[in-house]
Structures are given as C-alpha cells and as structure tokens.
Motif scaffolding. Structure first.
Motif, PDB file in Angstrom:
ATOM      1  N   ARG A  58      -7.127 -72.792  32.068  1.00 25.84           N
ATOM      2  CA  ARG A  58      -8.523 -72.704  32.490  1.00 25.84           C
ATOM      3  C   ARG A  58      -8.843 -73.719  33.592  1.00 25.84           C
ATOM      4  NH1 ARG A  58     -13.570 -73.947  28.557  1.00 25.84           N
ATOM      5  NH2 ARG A  58     -12.950 -76.059  29.098  1.00 25.84           N
ATOM      6  N   GLU A  59      -8.422 -74.966  33.368  1.00 24.26           N
ATOM      7  CA  GLU A  59      -8.782 -76.011  34.337  1.00 24.26           C
ATOM      8  C   GLU A  59      -8.084 -75.800  35.684  1.00 24.26           C
ATOM      9  OE1 GLU A  59     -11.210 -78.480  33.689  1.00 24.26           O
ATOM     10  OE2 GLU A  59     -11.472 -76.997  32.086  1.00 24.26           O
ATOM     11  N   LEU A  81      -9.860 -71.773  42.069  1.00 23.38           N
ATOM     12  CA  LEU A  81     -10.870 -70.736  42.386  1.00 23.38           C
ATOM     13  C   LEU A  81     -11.967 -71.272  43.301  1.00 23.38           C
ATOM     14  CD1 LEU A  81     -11.182 -68.957  38.935  1.00 23.38           C
ATOM     15  CD2 LEU A  81     -10.634 -67.830  41.101  1.00 23.38           C
ATOM     16  N   LYS A  82     -12.122 -72.579  43.379  1.00 26.57           N
ATOM     17  CA  LYS A  82     -13.145 -73.157  44.257  1.00 26.57           C
ATOM     18  C   LYS A  82     -12.873 -72.783  45.693  1.00 26.57           C
ATOM     19  CE  LYS A  82     -13.183 -77.371  41.975  1.00 26.57           C
ATOM     20  NZ  LYS A  82     -13.260 -78.823  41.933  1.00 26.57           N
ATOM     21  N   PRO A  83     -13.849 -72.522  46.528  1.00 20.60           N
ATOM     22  CA  PRO A  83     -15.294 -72.578  46.261  1.00 20.60           C
ATOM     23  C   PRO A  83     -15.894 -71.218  45.906  1.00 20.60           C
ATOM     24  CG  PRO A  83     -14.944 -72.307  48.603  1.00 20.60           C
ATOM     25  CD  PRO A  83     -13.586 -72.219  47.943  1.00 20.60           C
ATOM     26  N   HIS A  84     -15.065 -70.262  45.530  1.00 26.25           N
ATOM     27  CA  HIS A  84     -15.592 -68.926  45.213  1.00 26.25           C
ATOM     28  C   HIS A  84     -16.456 -68.979  43.953  1.00 26.25           C
ATOM     29  CE1 HIS A  84     -13.034 -67.101  48.246  1.00 26.25           C
ATOM     30  NE2 HIS A  84     -12.043 -67.829  47.795  1.00 26.25           N
ATOM     31  N   PRO A  85     -17.499 -68.151  43.882  1.00 24.21           N
ATOM     32  CA  PRO A  85     -18.348 -68.132  42.679  1.00 24.21           C
ATOM     33  C   PRO A  85     -17.706 -67.320  41.554  1.00 24.21           C
ATOM     34  CG  PRO A  85     -19.263 -66.649  44.310  1.00 24.21           C
ATOM     35  CD  PRO A  85     -18.057 -67.298  44.956  1.00 24.21           C
ATOM     36  N   VAL A  86     -16.544 -67.755  41.142  1.00 24.13           N
ATOM     37  CA  VAL A  86     -15.775 -67.147  40.050  1.00 24.13           C
ATOM     38  C   VAL A  86     -15.280 -68.297  39.182  1.00 24.13           C
ATOM     39  CG1 VAL A  86     -13.796 -65.708  39.419  1.00 24.13           C
ATOM     40  CG2 VAL A  86     -14.917 -65.361  41.640  1.00 24.13           C
ATOM     41  N   VAL A  87     -15.509 -68.231  37.866  1.00 20.83           N
ATOM     42  CA  VAL A  87     -14.949 -69.254  36.980  1.00 20.83           C
ATOM     43  C   VAL A  87     -14.354 -68.613  35.737  1.00 20.83           C
ATOM     44  CG1 VAL A  87     -16.434 -71.184  37.697  1.00 20.83           C
ATOM     45  CG2 VAL A  87     -17.133 -69.743  35.778  1.00 20.83           C
ATOM     46  N   VAL A  88     -13.306 -69.272  35.236  1.00 23.68           N
ATOM     47  CA  VAL A  88     -12.705 -68.890  33.959  1.00 23.68           C
ATOM     48  C   VAL A  88     -13.453 -69.640  32.865  1.00 23.68           C
ATOM     49  CG1 VAL A  88     -10.613 -68.933  32.567  1.00 23.68           C
ATOM     50  CG2 VAL A  88     -10.471 -68.504  35.044  1.00 23.68           C
ATOM     51  N   LEU A  89     -14.099 -68.884  31.962  1.00 26.47           N
ATOM     52  CA  LEU A  89     -14.853 -69.515  30.875  1.00 26.47           C
ATOM     53  C   LEU A  89     -13.938 -69.866  29.721  1.00 26.47           C
ATOM     54  CD1 LEU A  89     -17.945 -67.120  30.814  1.00 26.47           C
ATOM     55  CD2 LEU A  89     -17.763 -69.357  31.928  1.00 26.47           C
ATOM     56  N   GLU A 146     -16.561 -65.341  34.623  1.00 23.59           N
ATOM     57  CA  GLU A 146     -17.939 -65.153  35.116  1.00 23.59           C
ATOM     58  C   GLU A 146     -17.865 -65.106  36.632  1.00 23.59           C
ATOM     59  OE1 GLU A 146     -21.118 -67.832  33.532  1.00 23.59           O
ATOM     60  OE2 GLU A 146     -21.410 -68.428  35.613  1.00 23.59           O
ATOM     61  N   TYR A 147     -18.629 -64.201  37.258  1.00 31.03           N
ATOM     62  CA  TYR A 147     -18.708 -64.240  38.715  1.00 31.03           C
ATOM     63  C   TYR A 147     -20.025 -63.684  39.235  1.00 31.03           C
ATOM     64  CZ  TYR A 147     -16.507 -59.572  38.036  1.00 31.03           C
ATOM     65  OH  TYR A 147     -16.185 -58.322  37.598  1.00 31.03           O
ATOM     66  N   ASP A 148     -20.337 -64.143  40.434  1.00 27.13           N
ATOM     67  CA  ASP A 148     -21.473 -63.639  41.208  1.00 27.13           C
ATOM     68  C   ASP A 148     -20.910 -62.538  42.092  1.00 27.13           C
ATOM     69  OD1 ASP A 148     -23.440 -63.189  43.126  1.00 27.13           O
ATOM     70  OD2 ASP A 148     -24.024 -65.288  43.230  1.00 27.13           O
ATOM     71  N   ASN A 180      -9.644 -72.789  37.483  1.00 29.37           N
ATOM     72  CA  ASN A 180     -10.970 -73.134  38.009  1.00 29.37           C
ATOM     73  C   ASN A 180     -10.874 -74.058  39.221  1.00 29.37           C
ATOM     74  OD1 ASN A 180     -12.439 -71.498  36.362  1.00 29.37           O
ATOM     75  ND2 ASN A 180     -12.786 -73.058  34.789  1.00 29.37           N
TER      76      ASN A 180
END
Lengths: 275, 275
Positions: free
Chosen positions: A98-99, A105-113, A17-19, A102
């Motif tokens: 995943r963990e 990836l901080k602080p970018h608005p991208v996460v592995v669901l 998921e990303y913005d 994630n």
C-alpha cells in the motif's frame, strides 16, 4: 511468463479510490508495453489502469503487471471502493504494498486504501458478488461552485418521491435493455437489481444502486430516465412502459459521469475482512 | 459619488458559494480601480471580492461597486453560505440580479445562491448575529484522492472523544488569545463561542463552530490545538492550560485552510427569510 506461475510473485487484492476527472476512464487504451505520449489519441489523458500499473512496475523492476478490475468505470466516473487484483513480487508485506504504490501513484488522484493477499482463485471481476454505486444530483438553479465535476447539475425542481416510486419498479430480475449502452459487451441484458433508492437532502438527490453486476452505462441511463420522471416529463406509468419496451430508444438520456461513484464491491470471502 | 446616495441604486444582500482554492482569499488586494495583471504580486490569483465586483460591474456600466462581506475568508478557505452586500442599479429584480451575476461570474467557481433587497440599515458584516463554520479532517493513512483541497489530511489516528471533551472547554465567553493570529485586527481577544462540536463519521472528523464573530484564524487555530489532543500529544488538562495562558505561543499549530468552510451567517431580520 505469467507471474502467477512464478513462486516469486503473489496475487494481491487492492481497494482503491480515485477522482475520475483527469482520466479517460479505468481501462488501458494502448496495447501493454506501448507508451502513448502526452499528445496521444486520447487527448493526453491517461487511464486509471495505466497509472496504477506504472506505479506497480516500480515495485517489479520496471515491468508493469496486468491488472483486473471489478468495475470498468468510464471517463469522469469516480471510485471510493474500486477493487483490482494484480501480482507483485512476493517479498512485500500488505503495508509495504500500500505505502509503496501510494508513493509511486503521486501526484495522480489515485490512492490504494487497502491491500490484502488474494484468496485462492480470487478474481476482482469474476469473484465479485455485488457492486454498489452512488449517483449525486445537485438540484438548484445556480451551478455548483464547490462540487463541480462531482455532481450532475439539474436546474429544474425534481420530484424525488416520484423518482423513488419509478425506481422501485426496476428492483428484481429484468431485461434492462432500455438502460443498456449500444457499446455494452455483456452476453445478456438480464440483470438483478437489489437496490435503487432515491433520497433528497436539501439541494442534493442521492441515488444508490446495488446489483451483482450492471450493464454498460446502466446506472447513468437509469438516472437519466428517472430524471424525466422527476421533471414531470414522464409519469411513473410512462417510465414503466419505457422499461417494459426493453429498447434503448425508448429510454431517457444518459446522465453525465460527474455524479457517479463506485462505492464498493462485495466478495465472499471478503479479502479485506477484519482489516 | 457613493451609489447609495443615488436613487438609481438599491442595496442587495447576496448569499454566495465558492471554492477557495483558486483565490488568494476573500479580500481585494489592490486599490479599487487598479487592475493587477496575471503576473501580479499575488501569484496571479484573484480574490473572490475582485471576481464578484467585476461581475457586478457588468450590470452597472463597467463601474465595480464596493462590496462588504460577513466573513473575510483566507486563501483556500471555502464558503457555502457567505453573505455580502453591495449596491446595484435599481431596475433589477432579485431573479435578474442572481442570474446576471452568475452569468458574469463564469467560469470562476463562485455562484450567487440568493439575492434579496437589504433591509434598512443592513450591513453584511456589522449586522451579522452569528457565523457558522465547518472544518473537515480526513483521518486515515492514504492521502485524499477525491477530496484533495477540501479536507485536512491527518495520517495518525485521532481520538474524537478526547477532542470533543477539550472543545467543550472553549464554549462561552473567554479570552481567545491562544487561538488568535498575530495579524488579527480585532480590538479585543474576547469572544463568545456558542458551539464547537467534534463528531466522527468513519474516516471523517467534522468540527462545527458557531459564534457571533471569530478572531482571525480562530477556527483553524482551535482545530490545530484540538488535533494535539486527538493525537495524544496533549491531555485535555494540557489543552486547558494552553487556553488559559491566553498567549498564541502556548497554542498548537494552525490547521490548513483546505478543510474550512463558512457555512452560514445569521441576521435578525434575515434578509433571505422565506425565500
């Protein structure tokens, strides 16, 4: 050395998921291994791919893996169900992949669901059997305060019923050249559109699109032309003529990226099934 | 001179929407007429009220009117249906009031959705017969990428059915001291809660609350205590005991402002009816 040849690596499918706002789009702009500085040629914005590969490099001794994505979203386009594959050192569990990603990836608005071992022969791009997008229009006079960057703001009233009627003409297998960006690299303009539904809920119009694959800018160009019908600038018959022309110059404007979200990608078998 | 005494002014009711993130909350922090600079004591964040009154001042020769609001939202709390009243020079139509204020409110994420002449005796705060809030929880392990600042991220699974059962105990007229902020200035802790519905849609939990009025932090404190039930830290019976204690120290945590939206304010007569 291709990490896939090494028994030390395994191929993973990631649902992410990303913005899209702070990114120049999905695709890495610079050759691999070259680092652009913040004052680089792209206005300093990274790509989602660069950010994801940089996070993955933290799991593999600093070497960024090459990733392949299902849908190469443009700058400002969001995703709630993008899928990518890449190789990672074999010792990680799905939970750890995943963990750890994630965390990095901080602080970018991208996460592995979700992370799943890729089935044999899996390719996030070429194995995809369907892609789903949602486009949201805020249709009211005042600009958005809470949804800025997430919606296309159209001030004049849109006739959603007329747009739905025009949208239904695009279903099935057709030449979509009218809605194809000049930059599109696909070998054929023919696509099969499985769904294009226009619904209104209060001030919001939602356009849901599904197909095996789309041409570059196809969803945004379809939405732009549908907006002409909604505004009464085109009748449904005029829309049909523009589509039949199979010529981008006959089409309407390209809707802005803000309202577009890649919501899901289908595979058979689904690597995320049962998760 | 009170502008209400001047026949040159009329009282307007405004329905407004805002993103709470860049603001210290609704309320003006400095005395009227004093301008805080950007390095002021509130971390440089303006209040929504200051921004709205500054826009209104542009319609009245630079003199900011005093505004009265239905719900004094805290820092980070959003609104899609806040209501405020203020006096503006008599020559403006409703259309002109909305358009001119929205012009001067740029680039702040605050917009006037609707402007209506206030009925006789109307007061945005004291005439309100109901207030509605919506609280959204994103209940999944990965942090939000697209909804950052709009949801409360709870990583551990929440039992929405147990939360709904606990929520139903709060309906009706009660002493809500358990959910009352120490800073609350209301003369009585007794309120009548008309609605407190907990529903799950996929990864999202939505809590909808309605009452004539709420105590300070009441919705966020109710949500925080409900989360204890959802996480299994409290049984519904323990939740009931905490509520019956009528003591803030018996309650759970205060949920963060991010997930809270003031969605509407009711009046009888409704100044916006038929618009």
């Amino acid at each position: 050395m291709d990490p896939l040849d090494a028994p030390t690596h395994r191929l993973w499918a990631l649902r992410i998921e990303y913005d899209g706002r702070p990114f120049i789009g999905w695709q890495r702009q610079s050759p691999r291994g070259e680092r652009r500085d913040a004052a680089g040629g792209d206005g300093g914005k990274p790509s989602v791919q660069e950010v994801l590969e940089a996070a993955a490099a933290c799991l593999d001794g600093g070497v960024p893996p090459a990733s392949t994505v299902a849908g190469r979203t443009d700058s400002g386009v969001h995703a709630t169900g993008q899928v990518v594959h890449l190789a990672l050192p074999a010792q990680f569990s799905a939970h750890a992949v995943r963990e750890a990603l994630n965390f990095h990836l901080k602080p970018h608005p991208v996460v592995v669901l979700d992370a799943a071992l890729a089935p044999d022969g899996f390719n996030a791009r070429f194995s995809a059997t369907g892609r789903r997008y949602r486009y949201t229009i805020l249709n009211r006079r005042p600009r958005p305060a809470l949804e800025e960057g997430r919606v296309w703001h159209v001030r004049h009233p849109l006739d959603a019923d007329a747009m739905a009627q025009a949208a239904s003409l695009l279903l099935g297998r057709h030449d979509f050249s009218t809605f194809r960006a000049a930059s599109c690299q696909a070998s054929s303009p023919v696509r099969t559109l499985d769904r294009l539904a226009v619904t209104r809920t209060g001030e919001h119009l939602t356009i849901e699109a599904a197909a095996r694959s789309f041409l570059h800018h196809q969803v945004r160009n379809m939405v732009g032309s549908l907006s002409f019908v909604g505004l009464g600038r085109w009748s449904v018959a005029e829309f049909a003529r523009a589509f039949a022309a199979a010529d981008r110059r006959a089409g309407g404007p390209t809707a802005p990226p803000d309202g577009l979200v890649l919501t899901g990608v289908a595979y058979d078998p689904d690597p995320f099934a049962g998760r």
